[in-house]
Design a protein around this motif. Structure first.
Motif, PDB file in Angstrom:
ATOM      1  N   VAL A 243      -5.763  11.552 -11.434  1.00 54.51           N
ATOM      2  CA  VAL A 243      -6.461  12.820 -11.652  1.00 54.51           C
ATOM      3  C   VAL A 243      -5.498  13.997 -11.479  1.00 54.51           C
ATOM      4  O   VAL A 243      -5.474  14.922 -12.263  1.00 54.51           O
ATOM      5  CB  VAL A 243      -7.662  12.939 -10.697  1.00 54.51           C
ATOM      6  N   LEU A 244      -4.691  13.948 -10.424  1.00 52.35           N
ATOM      7  CA  LEU A 244      -3.660  14.961 -10.193  1.00 52.35           C
ATOM      8  C   LEU A 244      -2.330  14.236 -10.015  1.00 52.35           C
ATOM      9  O   LEU A 244      -2.282  13.024  -9.823  1.00 52.35           O
ATOM     10  CB  LEU A 244      -3.966  15.792  -8.935  1.00 52.35           C
TER      11      LEU A 244
ATOM     12  N   MET B  27      -0.833  21.130 -13.431  1.00 55.98           N
ATOM     13  CA  MET B  27      -1.991  20.524 -14.095  1.00 55.98           C
ATOM     14  C   MET B  27      -2.472  21.410 -15.257  1.00 55.98           C
ATOM     15  O   MET B  27      -2.775  20.915 -16.332  1.00 55.98           O
ATOM     16  CB  MET B  27      -3.082  20.363 -13.038  1.00 55.98           C
TER      17      MET B  27
ATOM     18  N   TYR C 160      -4.189  28.207 -13.330  1.00 59.02           N
ATOM     19  CA  TYR C 160      -3.867  28.319 -11.909  1.00 59.02           C
ATOM     20  C   TYR C 160      -2.426  28.776 -11.764  1.00 59.02           C
ATOM     21  O   TYR C 160      -1.497  27.986 -11.944  1.00 59.02           O
ATOM     22  CB  TYR C 160      -4.081  26.978 -11.200  1.00 59.02           C
TER      23      TYR C 160
ATOM     24  N   GLU D  91     -25.757  24.671  -6.941  1.00 57.23           N
ATOM     25  CA  GLU D  91     -24.843  23.849  -7.727  1.00 57.23           C
ATOM     26  C   GLU D  91     -25.393  22.424  -7.873  1.00 57.23           C
ATOM     27  O   GLU D  91     -25.340  21.830  -8.953  1.00 57.23           O
ATOM     28  CB  GLU D  91     -23.476  23.805  -7.041  1.00 57.23           C
TER      29      GLU D  91
ATOM     30  N   ALA E  59     -24.519  21.250   0.708  1.00 61.10           N
ATOM     31  CA  ALA E  59     -24.040  22.549   1.169  1.00 61.10           C
ATOM     32  C   ALA E  59     -24.233  23.635   0.109  1.00 61.10           C
ATOM     33  O   ALA E  59     -24.281  24.808   0.425  1.00 61.10           O
ATOM     34  CB  ALA E  59     -22.563  22.452   1.537  1.00 61.10           C
TER      35      ALA E  59
ATOM     36  N   LYS F 180     -12.813  20.495 -13.763  1.00 64.39           N
ATOM     37  CA  LYS F 180     -11.483  20.986 -13.420  1.00 64.39           C
ATOM     38  C   LYS F 180     -10.394  19.957 -13.720  1.00 64.39           C
ATOM     39  O   LYS F 180      -9.402  20.258 -14.351  1.00 64.39           O
ATOM     40  CB  LYS F 180     -11.427  21.341 -11.938  1.00 64.39           C
ATOM     41  N   ALA F 181     -10.553  18.743 -13.246  1.00 62.61           N
ATOM     42  CA  ALA F 181      -9.464  17.783 -13.418  1.00 62.61           C
ATOM     43  C   ALA F 181      -9.969  16.359 -13.622  1.00 62.61           C
ATOM     44  O   ALA F 181      -9.415  15.608 -14.411  1.00 62.61           O
ATOM     45  CB  ALA F 181      -8.540  17.825 -12.211  1.00 62.61           C
ATOM     46  N   ASP F 182     -11.024  15.978 -12.921  1.00 66.45           N
ATOM     47  CA  ASP F 182     -11.481  14.597 -12.961  1.00 66.45           C
ATOM     48  C   ASP F 182     -12.449  14.425 -14.126  1.00 66.45           C
ATOM     49  O   ASP F 182     -13.638  14.692 -14.010  1.00 66.45           O
ATOM     50  CB  ASP F 182     -12.158  14.240 -11.632  1.00 66.45           C
ATOM     51  N   ARG F 183     -11.942  13.977 -15.287  1.00 68.27           N
ATOM     52  CA  ARG F 183     -12.762  13.943 -16.498  1.00 68.27           C
ATOM     53  C   ARG F 183     -13.385  12.573 -16.734  1.00 68.27           C
ATOM     54  O   ARG F 183     -13.889  12.300 -17.814  1.00 68.27           O
ATOM     55  CB  ARG F 183     -11.903  14.329 -17.702  1.00 68.27           C
ATOM     56  N   ARG F 184     -13.367  11.699 -15.724  1.00 71.66           N
ATOM     57  CA  ARG F 184     -13.841  10.336 -15.975  1.00 71.66           C
ATOM     58  C   ARG F 184     -15.300  10.300 -16.397  1.00 71.66           C
ATOM     59  O   ARG F 184     -15.660   9.598 -17.335  1.00 71.66           O
ATOM     60  CB  ARG F 184     -13.622   9.471 -14.726  1.00 71.66           C
TER      61      ARG F 184
ATOM     62  N   TYR G 117      -8.916  16.023  -3.348  1.00 73.29           N
ATOM     63  CA  TYR G 117      -9.011  15.025  -4.417  1.00 73.29           C
ATOM     64  C   TYR G 117      -8.425  13.670  -4.041  1.00 73.29           C
ATOM     65  O   TYR G 117      -8.760  12.667  -4.650  1.00 73.29           O
ATOM     66  CB  TYR G 117      -8.333  15.555  -5.680  1.00 73.29           C
TER      67      TYR G 117
ATOM     68  N   SER H 143     -13.294  13.348  -6.045  1.00 72.07           N
ATOM     69  CA  SER H 143     -13.393  14.686  -6.622  1.00 72.07           C
ATOM     70  C   SER H 143     -14.783  15.305  -6.485  1.00 72.07           C
ATOM     71  O   SER H 143     -14.981  16.447  -6.854  1.00 72.07           O
ATOM     72  CB  SER H 143     -12.965  14.668  -8.087  1.00 72.07           C
TER      73      SER H 143
ATOM     74  N   ASP I 119      -8.263   7.583  -3.579  1.00 71.96           N
ATOM     75  CA  ASP I 119      -8.402   8.153  -4.915  1.00 71.96           C
ATOM     76  C   ASP I 119      -7.080   8.564  -5.567  1.00 71.96           C
ATOM     77  O   ASP I 119      -7.078   9.004  -6.715  1.00 71.96           O
ATOM     78  CB  ASP I 119      -9.384   9.324  -4.903  1.00 71.96           C
TER      79      ASP I 119
ATOM     80  N   LYS J 152     -17.717  16.941  -4.116  1.00 73.87           N
ATOM     81  CA  LYS J 152     -17.589  17.739  -2.899  1.00 73.87           C
ATOM     82  C   LYS J 152     -17.884  16.944  -1.622  1.00 73.87           C
ATOM     83  O   LYS J 152     -17.347  17.235  -0.561  1.00 73.87           O
ATOM     84  CB  LYS J 152     -18.528  18.944  -2.955  1.00 73.87           C
TER      85      LYS J 152
ATOM     86  N   TYR K 193     -18.431  19.851   2.439  1.00 73.57           N
ATOM     87  CA  TYR K 193     -18.286  20.394   1.085  1.00 73.57           C
ATOM     88  C   TYR K 193     -16.816  20.712   0.901  1.00 73.57           C
ATOM     89  O   TYR K 193     -16.349  21.788   1.243  1.00 73.57           O
ATOM     90  CB  TYR K 193     -19.157  21.646   0.960  1.00 73.57           C
TER      91      TYR K 193
ATOM     92  N   ASN L 242     -12.912  20.194  -1.246  1.00 75.91           N
ATOM     93  CA  ASN L 242     -12.046  19.772  -2.333  1.00 75.91           C
ATOM     94  C   ASN L 242     -10.815  19.125  -1.718  1.00 75.91           C
ATOM     95  O   ASN L 242      -9.976  19.817  -1.126  1.00 75.91           O
ATOM     96  CB  ASN L 242     -11.603  20.981  -3.178  1.00 75.91           C
TER      97      ASN L 242
ATOM     98  N   TRP M  85      -1.686  22.406  -8.947  1.00 78.04           N
ATOM     99  CA  TRP M  85      -2.673  22.855  -9.940  1.00 78.04           C
ATOM    100  C   TRP M  85      -2.010  23.628 -11.065  1.00 78.04           C
ATOM    101  O   TRP M  85      -2.491  23.612 -12.202  1.00 78.04           O
ATOM    102  CB  TRP M  85      -3.780  23.677  -9.279  1.00 78.04           C
TER     103      TRP M  85
ATOM    104  N   TYR N 250      -6.130   6.904  -8.963  1.00 79.27           N
ATOM    105  CA  TYR N 250      -6.481   7.436 -10.280  1.00 79.27           C
ATOM    106  C   TYR N 250      -5.604   8.652 -10.548  1.00 79.27           C
ATOM    107  O   TYR N 250      -5.380   9.467  -9.681  1.00 79.27           O
ATOM    108  CB  TYR N 250      -7.958   7.847 -10.315  1.00 79.27           C
TER     109      TYR N 250
END
Lengths: 208, 316
Positions: B187-188, B258, B263, A43, A39, A171-175, B84, B88, B182, B90, B80, B82, B255, B185
């Motif tokens: 992540v958030l 986080m 944010y 990017e 999409a 942004k957040a997922d640093r794996r 999470y 994570s 997910d 798209k 596409y 977000n 966020w 994990y």
């Protein structure tokens, strides 16, 4: 049956190095032709080129340890090809950003470089690799002699900056960036003169 | 009597969902007995055997609130995302959100109100729904134009009679690691939570959304029930809501917890206040190559009075 001779083996390694640089490009061409860029194609291209920059930098940095551990000489002889392919992907990454994110505006680039640390860091990584790409030929190697090896240690800094650039923009997922960082630290840490450090001696010089 | 008028974007061949996607939806909807409902709508399901099996909605009114801008195609909006809880990348949610069970589904409404209770998704869908075309701007500097279907959140909230202590509204997404792979994990911080000031929640632009493109929401877009707050960055428009609470104090938001410096609670679209790591002056409209200028409040100046006298650089 005798083991393959040194030339055959070297060509095998060369082929593998070129495949590593070219295969992602061919795969990208296939996806472009099938218009499977998702999409947000800009990017996608940016991230794809960035990912392969880091992977190939890591592959380049793995060659010296591989030679030391295995005793083979071939890894070091394909190091230049891998390094140049890494540089190619970084240039592509940078060009996509310049064209589509900044529309080629030098003012916009200056603004990003001043305001956004992760862009400045990525740019610095690219900048450090420019002289390495230029002096990658054997003629330059002969001309610079010992200083050539010293100069090409800049790849350590460039790779580190590249991974930090990635880590900083997530942004957040640093794996994934953390995985690159871990691999890089292993490859750089391996180069430290551990014996000297452990005995408290001054470190001996090494080539990159 | 309701006369169903299909908007021009509802039925294009190019909107057809890729096979893998609709197959995963088939599984979900089949299990819910909604497949039959979808098939009963001629023109939608019979036009092509492989059309998405998402149930169509009865829409009482249509309003274009994106100034006639071109609606982004369904395929883009549904691939596409977000979200999470389903990964994570798209394209992860479109691949993984098939495990989300959207029936039975109730949302609990409680806190500072006289008539706390719960609402069933099917009752909500059977009520009066309107379609509104809104711009949707992500904090990551990309944007889309989406025909959402839902009802004004304010109308819904008033049914529960909020008291004068209800100064904010807190929202919560479902948190179920079995359905949301997910979330294993860290992540958030799960469950995902969001919040609005009561006047923002009551603003006529704020929608409680049950569908898009004339059909129920795909799971990856926040089925079966989400917010749409078009003048705020996309992450404020919380997905798959299970709980709404009237509260006196400003509620925590995911966020913000986080990364508070990146944010803010308000997170109004504002081209003059950059994210610490990237510019918010421009955005890439999906489907376009070059970036376009971001509009103040995402082009909804009617909300400006909500923030009169506030420093929007401080309250980002």
């Amino acid at each position: 049956m005798p083991a393959p001779g040194p030339t055959v083996r070297l060509w095998g390694w060369r082929l593998a190095a070129w495949a590593l640089g070219l295969a992602p490009l061919l795969w990208l061409a296939v996806r472009v032709l099938q218009s499977r860029l998702g999409a947000n194609p800009v990017e996608f291209l940016e991230h794809y080129a960035g990912d392969w920059s880091l992977r190939l930098l890591l592959a380049t940095l793995a060659m010296t340890p591989l030679r030391r551990i295995s005793g083979w000489s071939e890894p070091v002889r394909v190091r230049r090809a891998l390094g140049l392919w890494a540089f190619f992907w970084i240039c592509l990454h940078f060009a996509i950003y310049l064209t589509f994110d900044l529309e080629g505006s030098p003012a916009a680039l200056a603004d990003d470089l001043v305001k956004r640390s992760y862009i400045a860091i990525g740019f610095a990584a690219w900048l450090l690799l420019v002289p390495l790409a230029i002096t990658s030929t054997q003629a330059w190697q002969r001309r610079l002699k010992r200083r050539w090896a010293q100069l090409h240690r800049l790849i350590y800094a460039a790779a580190l900056l590249g991974v930090v650039h990635y880590l900083w923009l997530v942004k957040a997922d640093r794996r994934e960036p953390l995985l690159y960082l871990a691999l890089l630290l292993v490859l750089l840490g391996w180069r430290l003169p551990w014996r000297g450090i452990l005995r408290g001696h001054s470190p001996p010089r090494r080539t990159p | 009597m309701l006369i169903r008028i299909l908007p021009p974007h509802a039925l294009r061949e190019s909107d057809v969902t890729p096979e893998t996607l609709y197959l995963s939806r088939r599984r979900v909807l089949g299990g819910l007995g909604l497949g039959a409902a979808a098939l009963a709508l001629p023109g939608l399901a019979t036009a092509k055997a492989s059309a998405p099996a998402l149930a169509a909605l009865n829409v009482a009114a249509h309003r274009d609130q994106a100034g006639g801008e071109k609606v982004t195609d369904f395929e883009t909006v549904s691939t596409y995302n977000n979200y999470y809880e389903f990964g994570s990348d798209k394209d992860d949610p479109a691949r993984n959100a098939g495990s989300l069970k959207t029936r039975p589904w109730t949302v609990v409404v409680d806190g500072e109100c006289e008539a706390p209770g719960r609402a069933d998704i099917d009752t909500l869908i059977a009520g009066r729904l309107e379609e509104r075309i809104y711009r949707h701007r992500c904090v990551e500097a990309w944007s889309i134009v989406v025909p959402w279907v839902g009802l004004p959140l304010g109308d819904f909230l008033k049914r529960y009679k909020p008291t004068s202590k209800a100064r904010y509204v807190a929202f919560e997404t479902l948190y179920d690691p079995k359905q949301m792979p997910d979330t294993r994990y860290g992540v958030l911080d799960w469950p995902y939570v969001e919040g609005l000031r009561i006047d923002e929640a009551m603003h006529p632009l704020t929608m409680l959304t049950v569908g898009m493109y004339g059909r129920v929401l795909p799971n990856q877009n926040g089925a079966p029930l989400r917010l749409t707050v078009p003048w705020k960055y996309g992450f404020k428009s919380i997905k798959s809501i299970v709980r709404i609470r009237f509260v006196e104090k400003q509620p925590p938001t995911t966020w913000n917890r986080m990364a508070a410096s990146e944010y803010g609670f308000y997170s109004n679209v504002n081209p003059n206040v950059d994210h610490p790591r990237w510019s918010q002056a421009k955005e890439r409209r999906l489907g376009e190559l070059f970036k376009r200028d971001t509009l103040m409040f995402n082009g909804y100046p009617e909300v400006a009075s909500l923030y009169a006298g506030m420093d929007l650089k401080q309250n980002y």
